[in-house]
Every structure is written in structure tokens, then in C-alpha cells.
Scaffold this active site. Structure first.
Site, PDB file in Angstrom:
ATOM      1  N   ASP A 135       0.873  -1.156   0.000  1.00 49.04           N
ATOM      2  CA  ASP A 135       0.000   0.000   0.000  1.00 49.04           C
ATOM      3  C   ASP A 135       0.922   1.221   0.000  1.00 49.04           C
ATOM      4  O   ASP A 135       2.123   1.099   0.270  1.00 49.04           O
ATOM      5  CB  ASP A 135      -0.894  -0.031   1.238  1.00 49.04           C
ATOM      6  CG  ASP A 135      -1.745   1.214   1.381  1.00 49.04           C
ATOM      7  OD1 ASP A 135      -2.295   1.692   0.367  1.00 49.04           O
ATOM      8  OD2 ASP A 135      -1.851   1.730   2.512  1.00 49.04           O
ATOM      9  N   ASP A 165      -0.036   5.119   1.031  1.00 52.77           N
ATOM     10  CA  ASP A 165      -0.222   6.059   2.137  1.00 52.77           C
ATOM     11  C   ASP A 165      -0.208   5.348   3.487  1.00 52.77           C
ATOM     12  O   ASP A 165      -0.862   4.322   3.671  1.00 52.77           O
ATOM     13  CB  ASP A 165      -1.551   6.801   1.980  1.00 52.77           C
ATOM     14  CG  ASP A 165      -1.560   7.711   0.762  1.00 52.77           C
ATOM     15  OD1 ASP A 165      -0.555   8.406   0.536  1.00 52.77           O
ATOM     16  OD2 ASP A 165      -2.575   7.715   0.032  1.00 52.77           O
ATOM     17  N   ASP A 206      -2.183  -0.756   5.722  1.00 55.01           N
ATOM     18  CA  ASP A 206      -2.637  -0.183   6.992  1.00 55.01           C
ATOM     19  C   ASP A 206      -4.143   0.013   7.054  1.00 55.01           C
ATOM     20  O   ASP A 206      -4.733  -0.018   8.132  1.00 55.01           O
ATOM     21  CB  ASP A 206      -1.969   1.187   7.223  1.00 55.01           C
ATOM     22  CG  ASP A 206      -2.557   2.242   6.306  1.00 55.01           C
ATOM     23  OD1 ASP A 206      -3.360   3.064   6.776  1.00 55.01           O
ATOM     24  OD2 ASP A 206      -2.243   2.231   5.103  1.00 55.01           O
TER      25      ASP A 206
END
Length: 247
Positions: A9, A11, A183
């Protein structure tokens, strides 16, 4: 040697912050952003912010200059370059956008480390606006996943990555092994696509970590949590070495 595919991922995983919020804050869009926050889906909201910048006389070069100031932790940079040098295939699956991700990676000399970036595409229209488009085009039938936003189902992308990685593997006797780092809540769908021989690395105390903790019976992959750049680097490279030795 096993083929190892590492999927990041972007960000709050590859970068510690959020590229959208960085541009909104650094370029003075916070007030209008919060006014419109709950009137548009996030992807369309960020497209609207780019149009707002254009109306203020800000150029694409101004946006690029802002993105170039976005930091990436040196230990994350080292982890990416080390994994690449060890023969891993690195990819990004992100609900950010093509322009933001590519400009940040270019600034840190990391763009060439990634074989593919799956994210919301960008373009420049006839008026010079930077436009942010949905990964799943509005022209296509919407995906049916109720875990993901309408513009991007990371689980569908993960299925595509697995299929393409398997078909390109030169040795069918050795399965492709996946390591997924994320996240957010949107990372839960692709996490459920992982197998027992794969690993997922959720960031501690973030939404993906919480969803895995609350739904552990739905997860087949081995879970290795991390909380900061030092842990990401150490655990990721340990997993790469472990997989390599096992095979």
C-alpha cells in the site's frame, strides 16, 4: 529460488503520512476540503481539489513541487532497494493516484524499483487541469465488493496480480509467495486473498490490523505486524530471507 512478490500500500505504509492530505494541507485547500468532505466520494473529492487549484492559478508544476517535499523514511527506502536487489518483484496497490505516487517515488529514486503500480489514473485535460480518475472506470459495471470503495477494489487487483504472476512463473513446482503490506480498511479485501504460504504485514493499531484481529478466522496468511520504519525494514527482509531459505 522462490518468486517473491511484495505488494505495498502507499499512504501510511510506504510513506508515513497521506499524500492526499499532504497536498491539501501544504497547498492551502484544507478549508474547502472540509466543506466538501462528506458531499463527494474521496476519489471525486480529490479530483475536485485539483480543479480548485487550477482555478486559483496553481500549475501542475506547483503540485509536483509540493509532492517532492513529501518525505520517505530512509529505512523504508533501504528496505525497498534491498528487496529489489534480492530479486523480489515489487508492486504498489493504492487508492491514492498515479501522479502523486510517481512524483514522490521519483524524488526518492524509487520509481524503477516497482514493476507495476495499480492506482487511480490521472490525466491532464484540455484546460491544463490535473484530473484524478477512478481505477474502476465509471464506464464499466461497478464491482460487487462491499468491503471496498466503488473506485477501487484491491481484492480484484490482487486476483489479477496473482493470476499474472502465476502465468509468468518459469517453474510451476515452486509457487509464487506474496508479502502484502498495508494499513487501511481497504487492505482487508486483498488480505483475504492471501494463502497459508503468504504473509500479510499490517501496521499496528491501524484499521487493517484491527480488522485482522477481529476476523482472524478469515485470514489464511501468516500475520507479521509492524509499527514503524525500523520494524518494517527488519521484518520484511527477514521474511524474504526466510522464504528464500525454505525454497
Amino acid at each position: 529460488m522462490a518468486k517473491i512478490v511484495i505488494v505495498f500500500d502507499f499512504d501510511r505504509t510506504l510513506i508515513d503520512g497521506d499524500s492526499d492530505n499532504w497536498v491539501v494541507t501544504e497547498m492551502g485547500l484544507a478549508e474547502i476540503f472540509h466543506q466538501l468532505r462528506f458531499t463527494l466520494p474521496w476519489n471525486r473529492l480529490m479530483d475536485r481539489m485539483m480543479m480548485e487549484l487550477h482555478s486559483q492559478g496553481r500549475s501542475i508544476e506547483d503540485i509536483e513541487a509540493c509532492l517532492k517535499k513529501m518525505p520517505i523514511d530512509s529505512q523504508v527506502i533501504e528496505a525497498i532497494k534491498s528487496a529489489k536487489s534480492l530479486g523480489c518483484d515489487l508492486k504498489i496497490v493504492s487508492d491514492a493516484n498515479q501522479f502523486f505516487i510517481e512524483k514522490i517515488l521519483e524524488q526518492h529514486d524509487l520509481l524503477d524499483c516497482f514493476s507495476e503500480i495499480y492506482t487511480n489514473p490521472t490525466s491532464v485535460d484540455e484546460n491544463g487541469n490535473l484530473r484524478i480518475l477512478p481505477y474502476h472506470s465509471d464506464a464499466l459495471a461497478p464491482h460487487s465488493c462491499n468491503l471496498c470503495p466503488t473506485n477501487l477494489c484491491k481484492g480484484i487487483v490482487m486476483d489479477h496480480i496473482r493470476s499474472s504472476s502465476s502465468s509468468s512463473s518459469s517453474n510451476d513446482q515452486i509457487p509464487t509467495r506474496f508479502i502484502y503490506l498495508g494499513d487501511g480498511g481497504g487492505d482487508f479485501c486483498p488480505t483475504m486473498k492471501l494463502r497459508e504460504c503468504d504473509f500479510v504485514m499490517p501496521r499496528t493499531n491501524y484499521p487493517l490490523w484491527k480488522k485482522i484481529s477481529d476476523n482472524s478466522s478469515l485470514i489464511n496468511a501468516d500475520v507479521k505486524e509492524w509499527g514503524n520504519a525500523e520494524e518494517l525494514q527488519r521484518i520484511l527482509l527477514q521474511l524474504v530471507n526466510t522464504i528464500t531459505k525454505e525454497e
